[in-house]
Design a protein around this motif. Sequence first.
Motif, PDB file in Angstrom:
ATOM      1  N   PRO A   1      -1.507  -1.452  -9.338  1.00  0.00           N
ATOM      2  CA  PRO A   1      -2.297  -2.931  -9.146  1.00  0.00           C
ATOM      3  C   PRO A   1      -1.737  -3.308  -7.843  1.00  0.00           C
ATOM      4  CG  PRO A   1      -1.644  -2.866 -11.316  1.00  0.00           C
ATOM      5  CD  PRO A   1      -0.803  -1.711 -10.732  1.00  0.00           C
ATOM      6  N   ALA A   2      -0.521  -2.821  -7.247  1.00  0.00           N
ATOM      7  CA  ALA A   2      -0.081  -3.464  -5.749  1.00  0.00           C
ATOM      8  C   ALA A   2      -1.039  -3.095  -4.700  1.00  0.00           C
ATOM      9  CB  ALA A   2       1.550  -2.740  -5.729  1.00  0.00           C
ATOM     10  N   GLY A   3      -1.308  -1.956  -5.048  1.00  0.00           N
ATOM     11  CA  GLY A   3      -2.315  -1.282  -3.741  1.00  0.00           C
ATOM     12  C   GLY A   3      -3.580  -2.015  -3.858  1.00  0.00           C
TER      13      GLY A   3
ATOM     14  N   GLY B   1       2.636   5.835  -2.232  1.00  0.00           N
ATOM     15  CA  GLY B   1       3.837   6.713  -2.425  1.00  0.00           C
ATOM     16  C   GLY B   1       4.255   7.232  -3.820  1.00  0.00           C
ATOM     17  N   ALA B   2       3.875   6.154  -4.572  1.00  0.00           N
ATOM     18  CA  ALA B   2       4.222   6.456  -6.085  1.00  0.00           C
ATOM     19  C   ALA B   2       3.099   7.478  -6.645  1.00  0.00           C
ATOM     20  CB  ALA B   2       4.019   5.255  -6.887  1.00  0.00           C
TER      21      ALA B   2
ATOM     22  N   LEU C   1       0.857  -1.360  -0.074  1.00  0.00           N
ATOM     23  CA  LEU C   1       0.179   0.027  -0.071  1.00  0.00           C
ATOM     24  C   LEU C   1       0.950   1.359  -0.125  1.00  0.00           C
ATOM     25  CD1 LEU C   1      -2.947  -1.195   2.678  1.00  0.00           C
ATOM     26  CD2 LEU C   1      -3.034  -0.782   0.114  1.00  0.00           C
ATOM     27  N   LEU C   2       2.064   1.117   0.913  1.00  0.00           N
ATOM     28  CA  LEU C   2       2.839   2.420   0.997  1.00  0.00           C
ATOM     29  C   LEU C   2       3.489   2.474  -0.445  1.00  0.00           C
ATOM     30  CD1 LEU C   2       4.296   1.893   4.399  1.00  0.00           C
ATOM     31  CD2 LEU C   2       2.977   3.772   3.568  1.00  0.00           C
TER      32      LEU C   2
ATOM     33  N   VAL D   1       0.688   3.865   7.928  1.00  0.00           N
ATOM     34  CA  VAL D   1       1.776   3.585   9.122  1.00  0.00           C
ATOM     35  C   VAL D   1       1.298   3.719  10.413  1.00  0.00           C
ATOM     36  CG1 VAL D   1       3.975   4.516  10.014  1.00  0.00           C
ATOM     37  CG2 VAL D   1       3.501   4.417   7.512  1.00  0.00           C
ATOM     38  N   ARG D   2       0.470   4.512  10.794  1.00  0.00           N
ATOM     39  CA  ARG D   2      -0.083   4.797  12.268  1.00  0.00           C
ATOM     40  C   ARG D   2      -0.913   3.980  12.383  1.00  0.00           C
ATOM     41  NH1 ARG D   2       2.409   9.347  14.548  1.00  0.00           N
ATOM     42  NH2 ARG D   2       0.606   9.465  15.795  1.00  0.00           N
TER      43      ARG D   2
END
Length: 466
Positions: free
Chosen positions: A117-119, A87-88, A82-83, A187-188
């Motif tokens: 697609p990763a996310g 991020g991208a 997800l990051l 992250v949090r």
Amino acid sequence: MAGKAGSWTRTLLVRPWLLLFVPVNAATSGFGVVLPLLVLAHFHGTLLDVSLAAVLFNVSVIFASMLWGHLSDRFPRRRAFLLLNFGAYAVGYASLGLLPSLPFLFLAYTAIGLVTPAGTSAANLLILEKFPEEERPAAFASFQEMSILGGIAGVLAGFVWLEAGGALLPLVYLFAALAAVSCIVVVRAVEPPAIRLTTRQVARSEPSLASRIRHASAGLIPIPFFPRRPRLSPGSLARFRLWAVEELRHELPLILAAGFLFNFSASLFNTSYTPYLYSVGLGGAAIFLVNVANNGAQGVAFPFSGRLSERLGPTRLVGQATYLRAVSYIGLTLAAAAPLLLGGVYGVNLLFFGLAGAAIALYSTSSSLILFRALARRDAGTTLGLSSALGGAASVLGAFFSGVVSFYGSYRLTFFVASLALLASLPLWSAANVAYDRRQKRRVGTNLTPPSAEGSRAARTDAQTD
């Protein structure tokens, strides 16, 4: 009254961490509108440039989808994926503001497509892993609602910014910041799940599969879904040919053909729609507001789509949704041909593009139910892989022909062809329902008679497929 309000709130947001999907969907929806405006107004490109950007993005998404599903199974780091995706978005959008040029836009947009697609894979698996089976329908419905609300927020933010006199290019920084906010929430607020599942579990879970299909149908970013990585072996083509011959007697080819026409029509229309609005003199703020109508109508219609599918049946609802979307396209075709006759460009587009948004919410739910029903006793991996490949091909072809037809012909011709493609899918849905009923009756009849040798082989094949 307070109890009802609290219950509604819990249904809308079953876990606070699902809010992470609001900012990132705001970023992607807003950028989907601003991209063609940047090409045309800021970089002084043409409609063919808009079409090329869409083609490059869709091609990169298709090939990347084959890889990221496999990587999600092999490296179950949902938060990391997800990051990487969010991020991208943040880096890609911000870089367009720092290096504003048309060639760099093509490069950046294609690169974003490679990680998109990763996310999507990680999000579906994360929800599957963090919710018990009885909570998954509500969880995926909440996930879809957060995505829709994010889409509304993104286009509304673009409207407010431009209406207040802001310049077009700085919007990319706003959308980059929204994507970065989702990174912070991941992250949090998101703890690693206790269990690990694979993409094959997505295909076996109706809420998860429906969410994937709705995301591909309703969003500006169609993400194909391959439960297993496509690969060729010496006997794979022969096995596929036998599978295809067997399925020709059933409803599945009709469903796939209807889905192809729908995706082709959507890509054909969407690629040219924002350039059309720009060509008739609507300002950036007005164009964003037209998209607010579409996203807002989608958000209103989605909560009712499940109940309507139960009441009317998914086949009837998918036909009505397709017809409603075709009517909206025809209305926009007439508006492009004679805007004054229908009361002006602005109001007509608010109305008909809003109807198109409501239709897509109804269509995405009903079509996903039909496809899931057709997967019973079948090889889900092959079926979903083929459906995704056809959907991806339809998106690429639609984006390509949209630019060509609108540039060398006219926008109204493009919209008219898109409406014809939608109408052509209607008899296919009806025929698929007839084929499904016939197959169910045949199966019931077979179960009432002693099994023949051939029937036993078919049963064993179905058992192996399951």
